[in-house]
Each structure stands twice: as structure tokens, then as C-alpha cells.
Design a protein around this motif. Sequence first.
Motif, PDB file in Angstrom:
ATOM      1  N   ARG A   2      -3.236  -2.771 -13.600  1.00 48.89           N
ATOM      2  CA  ARG A   2      -2.260  -1.867 -12.930  1.00 48.89           C
ATOM      3  C   ARG A   2      -2.959  -1.238 -11.685  1.00 48.89           C
ATOM      4  O   ARG A   2      -4.116  -0.843 -11.685  1.00 48.89           O
ATOM      5  CB  ARG A   2      -1.502  -0.880 -13.410  1.00 48.89           C
ATOM      6  CG  ARG A   2      -0.479  -1.340 -14.236  1.00 48.89           C
ATOM      7  CD  ARG A   2      -0.140  -0.503 -15.375  1.00 48.89           C
ATOM      8  NE  ARG A   2       1.174  -0.386 -15.805  1.00 48.89           N
ATOM      9  CZ  ARG A   2       1.807   0.317 -17.123  1.00 48.89           C
ATOM     10  NH1 ARG A   2       0.799   0.813 -17.670  1.00 48.89           N
ATOM     11  NH2 ARG A   2       2.864   0.270 -17.173  1.00 48.89           N
ATOM     12  N   ASN A   3      -2.281  -0.968 -10.652  1.00 49.07           N
ATOM     13  CA  ASN A   3      -2.807  -0.198  -9.309  1.00 49.07           C
ATOM     14  C   ASN A   3      -3.247   1.250  -9.802  1.00 49.07           C
ATOM     15  O   ASN A   3      -2.762   1.639 -10.768  1.00 49.07           O
ATOM     16  CB  ASN A   3      -1.817  -0.133  -8.231  1.00 49.07           C
ATOM     17  CG  ASN A   3      -1.944  -1.324  -7.289  1.00 49.07           C
ATOM     18  OD1 ASN A   3      -3.202  -1.783  -7.226  1.00 49.07           O
ATOM     19  ND2 ASN A   3      -0.885  -1.391  -6.539  1.00 49.07           N
ATOM     20  N   LYS A   4      -4.308   1.795  -8.949  1.00 50.13           N
ATOM     21  CA  LYS A   4      -4.646   3.392  -9.485  1.00 50.13           C
ATOM     22  C   LYS A   4      -3.333   4.118  -9.603  1.00 50.13           C
ATOM     23  O   LYS A   4      -2.729   4.417  -8.229  1.00 50.13           O
ATOM     24  CB  LYS A   4      -5.830   3.667  -8.522  1.00 50.13           C
ATOM     25  CG  LYS A   4      -5.476   3.684  -7.106  1.00 50.13           C
ATOM     26  CD  LYS A   4      -6.793   4.166  -6.318  1.00 50.13           C
ATOM     27  CE  LYS A   4      -6.557   4.258  -4.910  1.00 50.13           C
ATOM     28  NZ  LYS A   4      -7.655   4.816  -4.119  1.00 50.13           N
ATOM     29  N   PRO A   5      -3.063   4.752 -10.556  1.00 44.96           N
ATOM     30  CA  PRO A   5      -1.750   5.518 -10.669  1.00 44.96           C
ATOM     31  C   PRO A   5      -2.015   6.961 -10.190  1.00 44.96           C
ATOM     32  O   PRO A   5      -3.068   7.604 -10.040  1.00 44.96           O
ATOM     33  CB  PRO A   5      -1.695   5.481 -12.055  1.00 44.96           C
ATOM     34  CG  PRO A   5      -3.095   5.433 -12.895  1.00 44.96           C
ATOM     35  CD  PRO A   5      -3.975   4.719 -11.619  1.00 44.96           C
ATOM     36  N   SER A  38     -12.181   6.160  -7.393  1.00 45.89           N
ATOM     37  CA  SER A  38     -11.145   5.251  -7.161  1.00 45.89           C
ATOM     38  C   SER A  38     -10.272   4.681  -8.419  1.00 45.89           C
ATOM     39  O   SER A  38      -9.673   3.756  -8.218  1.00 45.89           O
ATOM     40  CB  SER A  38     -11.347   4.249  -5.958  1.00 45.89           C
ATOM     41  OG  SER A  38     -10.960   4.437  -5.075  1.00 45.89           O
ATOM     42  N   HIS A  41      -4.942   7.812  -7.948  1.00 45.99           N
ATOM     43  CA  HIS A  41      -4.376   8.033  -6.851  1.00 45.99           C
ATOM     44  C   HIS A  41      -4.808   9.400  -6.232  1.00 45.99           C
ATOM     45  O   HIS A  41      -5.093  10.233  -6.998  1.00 45.99           O
ATOM     46  CB  HIS A  41      -3.007   8.005  -6.861  1.00 45.99           C
ATOM     47  CG  HIS A  41      -2.153   8.056  -5.621  1.00 45.99           C
ATOM     48  ND1 HIS A  41      -2.137   8.887  -4.780  1.00 45.99           N
ATOM     49  CD2 HIS A  41      -1.687   6.999  -4.743  1.00 45.99           C
ATOM     50  CE1 HIS A  41      -1.357   8.843  -3.754  1.00 45.99           C
ATOM     51  NE2 HIS A  41      -1.223   7.585  -3.697  1.00 45.99           N
ATOM     52  N   ASP A  98       3.057   8.634 -11.876  1.00 45.44           N
ATOM     53  CA  ASP A  98       2.801   7.125 -12.573  1.00 45.44           C
ATOM     54  C   ASP A  98       2.609   7.126 -13.939  1.00 45.44           C
ATOM     55  O   ASP A  98       3.076   6.526 -14.899  1.00 45.44           O
ATOM     56  CB  ASP A  98       1.999   6.063 -12.197  1.00 45.44           C
ATOM     57  CG  ASP A  98       2.385   5.943 -10.285  1.00 45.44           C
ATOM     58  OD1 ASP A  98       3.554   5.690 -10.307  1.00 45.44           O
ATOM     59  OD2 ASP A  98       1.459   5.935  -9.768  1.00 45.44           O
ATOM     60  N   ARG A 122      -4.012   1.498 -17.157  1.00 39.34           N
ATOM     61  CA  ARG A 122      -4.190   0.370 -16.231  1.00 39.34           C
ATOM     62  C   ARG A 122      -4.119  -0.759 -16.905  1.00 39.34           C
ATOM     63  O   ARG A 122      -3.806  -1.843 -16.224  1.00 39.34           O
ATOM     64  CB  ARG A 122      -5.543   0.687 -15.431  1.00 39.34           C
ATOM     65  CG  ARG A 122      -5.262   1.991 -14.440  1.00 39.34           C
ATOM     66  CD  ARG A 122      -6.474   2.215 -13.566  1.00 39.34           C
ATOM     67  NE  ARG A 122      -6.223   1.194 -12.664  1.00 39.34           N
ATOM     68  CZ  ARG A 122      -7.264   1.101 -11.678  1.00 39.34           C
ATOM     69  NH1 ARG A 122      -8.248   1.862 -11.312  1.00 39.34           N
ATOM     70  NH2 ARG A 122      -7.245   0.091 -10.667  1.00 39.34           N
TER      71      ARG A 122
END
Length: 323
Positions: A2-5, A38, A41, A98, A122
Motif C-alpha cells: 500500500r501507499n504510505k499511509p 518515507s 504520509h 488511513d 502496508r
Amino acid sequence: MRNKPMLTIIVPCYNEEEVLNETMQQLGLVLRGMKERSVIHEGSDLLFVDDGSRDKTWEIIAGAMAKHDYINGVKLSRNFGHQNALLAGMQAAEGRADCIISIDSDLQDDVGVIPDFVEKYRAGYEVVYGIRDERKTDTRFKRGSAHLFYSMMGKFGIHLVPDHADYRLLGSLALQEMNLFPENNIFLRGIVPLIGFKSDKVYYHRKERFAGESKYPLKKMLAFAADGLTSFSVAPIRLVTGLGALMFVIAIVIGIYTFIQHLSGTATTGWSSLMLSIWVIGGVQMISLGVVGEYIGRIYSEVKQRPRFIVEQNSYVGSEHIE
Ligand code: UDP
Ligand code: MG
């Protein structure tokens, strides 16, 4: 992956002026570290929930909010208890974060494993339980009572994740579902396994309290156990029914026996057995009434549907609002 939350770390605080500065420092370090790498978020934050503290807890939180934009605060109008304070934080974070991680303010839970929680998230896990891999630092009494608690709950059919307290990560999906549970006597660690989703565990060493003393004295611990039991299981009610049936059978047997004694003319003055039965039956009835009353009490407090907490200040919205 998953994208950085956007992560919110929720910290309930009740009279924690002695530890709070250190807690903020340590959590801040972990948060900044993850931002630099990173992993999360940039807008990720720490959310301190002041559960009606009577000491300088809110002053410390307010001071930190003025200094750092990654610190947020929710102030409850009075003490609503740990579970409700957590809930207040979870509801404040819903829609923004998130994922959230809830952690005690006393640094007993190792903040070093927070990145592991996020890594699991993630990797696709929606619920991550923090599990103490040992309880050496708890007193023998606390360990013993905790063990008793889990085995008792298990016998009543309530399956908790052993050695997991309230150190956990919830993804926004899980969070949304959690916030839909309307019950007043909320017992979060019993509910989390109920909502399902893909879950995993993170192990950590539980330390001594950094400073200050436990806000869970024996009385509160017992109340907590009773809450957990009665808000999840009707087994005690069934137990009462079973006990009643057993008493009925015994009464019939004694009745027949007495009748035979009477017919054969050998009935003696049974002072002791009489007294005994009166007391035994009286006792059982009292206990049963107590258990039934306990449930009626719960029903009473649930049907009233009072707010579980009242927010006095919330730095996310900047104005007062009531749940
Ligand atoms: N807490 C709270 N409201 C309360 C009691 C406790 O918000 O009415 C918070 C407390 O500040 C701490 C966490 O809940 O962050 C756990 O409490 P504590 O460490 O005293 O419990 P223990 O670890 O001894 O079980
Ligand atoms: Mg503690």
C-alpha cells in the motif's frame, strides 16, 4: 504494497503529567523517523486524548500543539475511562487517517515496534495486534490476575487475543466498522476480533511504567473484567438457570426423603439441616438475583443511549462538538 499511509497515533491520557513530555518526545522521534524514511504520509500525527485529567496533562498537550503541527489534542469534558477516551480518539481520527495506532501514554508499550505495525499495514493487514511476549515487569499479582481473566473469559466463550491490551493498529476500514458499535459498556479488545479483516501480530516487551502510577487499581480491574464478561456473554444467565434446575432436583429428593421419614414416624427435629438449607438456598438466590440484576443494569445503561464521551475541545475541528 500500500501507499504510505496517513497515520494517527492515539494516546489516551489521564493524569499523566509525569510521563507526558517523555512520551511526546519518544513518539515524536518515531514519527519523524518514519516520515524521513518515507514510510508514512507527511501529515501523520500524534493525537493525545485528555480523559478529564485533574493535573497539568492538558496544559502540556496544549503547549506541545502550539509548538508542533504534528501534535493534536482532544479534551474530554470529564473522566470517561480509558476505553471511552480511546474511542473519542478513534472517532476524531476517522475520515482523516488511513490507519491509527492506539498506545498507552505511560511508555509501557515499546514505541520501537510502531514501524513494524505500519509495515504490516502496508503489506495489507487491516488489524495488527501488539502482543506482550513476556510479563516479567508486571507484579506477580497483575500477571496472575491477567491469566485468570483470560482463562475465565475463554470458559465463557469470549475469545480474546491473549496478552494483547490496547496497543494495536487499525486500518481505516476496521476503524469505520469499530466506530459503528454503539454499545455503552464498550470493551474494545473483545470487539476487535469480532470485526474480522486480515490481521497479524507484532510482539514486544512490556516495560515498567516510565513514571506515575497505574490508573487501574484492583477495583477498576474487577469492573473491567465484569464489563467484558457481561457485555459479551449470556453464559452467566444460563449458569443461573442451570443452578436453579439443580436446586429443584435436590429439593424434590429432600422432599421425598422427608416424606418417607415422616411416614415412618422417625422424623427428628432437623434444626441443623433446616438452617443449612435456608442459608444455602438464600445464598444461591441472592447470587442469582445479583447476576440477573447485573444484566438488567447493563440493559438499563444501554437503553439510555447516553453519549459515551463528551468532547470539550478538538484540535482537528477547532471548536466544541458533542458526540
Ligand atoms: N487512562 C485513561 N482514563 C482512565 C484511566 C487510564 O485515559 O480513566 C489511560 C492512562 O493515562 C494510560 C492508559 O489509559 O495511558 C492505561 O492506563 P494505566 O497505564 O494506568 O493502566 P495499566 O497499564 O496499569 O493497566
Ligand atoms: Mg500502564
